[in-house]
Design an enzyme around this catalytic site. Structure first.
Site, PDB file in Angstrom:
ATOM      1  N   HIS A 222      -7.004 -31.977 -17.403  1.00 13.92           N
ATOM      2  CA  HIS A 222      -6.074 -32.775 -16.593  1.00 13.92           C
ATOM      3  C   HIS A 222      -4.869 -31.921 -16.203  1.00 13.92           C
ATOM      4  O   HIS A 222      -4.324 -31.201 -17.032  1.00 13.92           O
ATOM      5  CB  HIS A 222      -5.620 -34.014 -17.373  1.00 13.92           C
ATOM      6  CG  HIS A 222      -4.718 -34.883 -16.579  1.00 13.92           C
ATOM      7  ND1 HIS A 222      -5.185 -35.705 -15.569  1.00 13.92           N
ATOM      8  CD2 HIS A 222      -3.365 -35.025 -16.589  1.00 13.92           C
ATOM      9  CE1 HIS A 222      -4.157 -36.327 -15.005  1.00 13.92           C
ATOM     10  NE2 HIS A 222      -3.049 -35.928 -15.610  1.00 13.92           N
TER      11      HIS A 222
ATOM     12  N   GLU B  92      -5.820 -24.106 -15.950  1.00 15.55           N
ATOM     13  CA  GLU B  92      -6.948 -25.008 -16.251  1.00 15.55           C
ATOM     14  C   GLU B  92      -8.203 -24.178 -16.479  1.00 15.55           C
ATOM     15  O   GLU B  92      -8.967 -24.408 -17.418  1.00 15.55           O
ATOM     16  CB  GLU B  92      -7.202 -25.979 -15.090  1.00 15.55           C
ATOM     17  CG  GLU B  92      -6.068 -26.931 -14.796  1.00 15.55           C
ATOM     18  CD  GLU B  92      -6.440 -27.918 -13.690  1.00 15.55           C
ATOM     19  OE1 GLU B  92      -7.606 -28.344 -13.620  1.00 15.55           O
ATOM     20  OE2 GLU B  92      -5.553 -28.271 -12.893  1.00 15.55           O
TER      21      GLU B  92
HETATM   22  C1  GAR Z   1      -8.346 -30.337 -11.269  1.00 10.72           C
HETATM   23  O1  GAR Z   1      -7.013 -29.978 -11.039  1.00 10.72           O
HETATM   24  C2  GAR Z   1      -8.444 -31.279 -12.450  1.00 10.72           C
HETATM   25  O2  GAR Z   1      -7.535 -30.989 -13.472  1.00 10.72           O
HETATM   26  C3  GAR Z   1      -8.117 -32.596 -11.795  1.00 10.72           C
HETATM   27  O3  GAR Z   1      -8.800 -32.558 -10.574  1.00 10.72           O
HETATM   28  C4  GAR Z   1      -8.887 -31.213 -10.125  1.00 10.72           C
HETATM   29  C5  GAR Z   1     -10.348 -30.898  -9.833  1.00 10.72           C
HETATM   30  O4  GAR Z   1     -10.474 -29.615  -9.313  1.00 10.72           O
HETATM   31  N1  GAR Z   1      -8.526 -33.709 -12.617  1.00 10.72           N
HETATM   32  C6  GAR Z   1      -7.830 -34.823 -12.711  1.00 10.72           C
HETATM   33  O5  GAR Z   1      -6.814 -35.043 -12.077  1.00 10.72           O
HETATM   34  C7  GAR Z   1      -8.403 -35.845 -13.684  1.00 10.72           C
HETATM   35  N2  GAR Z   1      -7.483 -36.897 -13.931  1.00 10.72           N
HETATM   36  P1  GAR Z   1     -11.867 -28.872  -9.358  1.00 10.72           P
HETATM   37  O6  GAR Z   1     -12.900 -29.849  -8.764  1.00 10.72           O
HETATM   38  O7  GAR Z   1     -11.680 -27.676  -8.488  1.00 10.72           O
HETATM   39  O8  GAR Z   1     -12.195 -28.521 -10.782  1.00 10.72           O
END
Ligand code: GAR
Length: 196
Positions: free
Chosen positions: A103, A168
């Site tokens: 997150h 992340e």
């Molecule tokens: C990421 O920043 C993840 O942390 C967020 O969505 C994005 C997905 O990016 N998740 C949330 O906000 C969950 N509550 P990605 O598809 O490139 O991994």
């Protein structure tokens, strides 16, 4: 499981290819959207995948379909890598302490789907990302790992998202390796990491 771009999924693939997640086997990707870019990444790296659309199902129907597939495939650990749906309590209970989420905020601040926007709106000076186990709440489960970033005065949603995303990509594979190697001990809200 992913819903869109899948850069966190890609980070797992890359870490696995570098030998940094030796106890995990990335066997299957599940997406809930037909056009999720994560699918292209799975195809490129020859990882099996399934599309289970969610827009045409109730939450329960969706989760039951996913659970059935996970059972067939003998899946032990589920990673939510940009998966933007809330799972039912039944799903959570089936995989208690075996679902990992990433997150883009320092939880418990700014849970939900608009973490960057909410952090900027609030005026925080520091934000970050959190790898945590999933419980029945929204981004509320026990925390495994966090990394912080400092906001600049002219931070935008996009610049903050970029800033946080690279962390992340670092902590998600690390947290997955810890989980798969059995080094995570959960006691209520508290996670301890065994040293060996
Ligand atoms: C990421 O920043 C993840 O942390 C967020 O969505 C994005 C997905 O990016 N998740 C949330 O906000 C969950 N509550 P990605 O598809 O490139 O991994």
């Amino acid at each position: 499981m992913a819903s869109g771009r899948g850069s966190n999924f890609q980070a797992l693939i890359d870490a696995a290819e570098r030998g940094e997640i030796p106890d995990a086997d990335l066997v299957h990707l599940i997406v809930n959207k037909k056009d999720a870019y994560a699918l292209k990444r799975a195809k490129k790296h020859e990882i099996d995948y399934t599309i289970i659309t969610s827009h045409d199902k109730s939450r329960r129907e969706f989760d039951q379909s996913v659970l059935k597939l996970l059972k067939e495939l003998n899946i032990e650990i589920v990673v939510l890598a940009g998966f933007m749906k809330i799972l039912t309590p039944e799903f959570i209970d089936t995989y208690r302490n075996r679902i990992l989420n990433i997150h883009p905020s320092l939880l418990p601040s700014f849970p939900g789907a608009h973490a960057h926007r909410d952090a900027i709106k609030y005026g925080v000076k520091v934000s970050g990302c959190t790898a945590h186990l999933v419980d029945e709440g929204i981004d509320s489960g026990p925390i495994i790992m966090q990394t912080s970033v400092i906001l600049s005065d002219n931070e935008t949603e996009e610049s903050l998202a970029d800033k946080i995303l690279k962390y992340e990509h670092q902590i998600l594979p690390k947290a997955l390796q810890l989980l798969c190697s059995g080094k995570i001990v959960v006691n209520g809200r508290h996670v301890k990491i065994k040293s060996n």
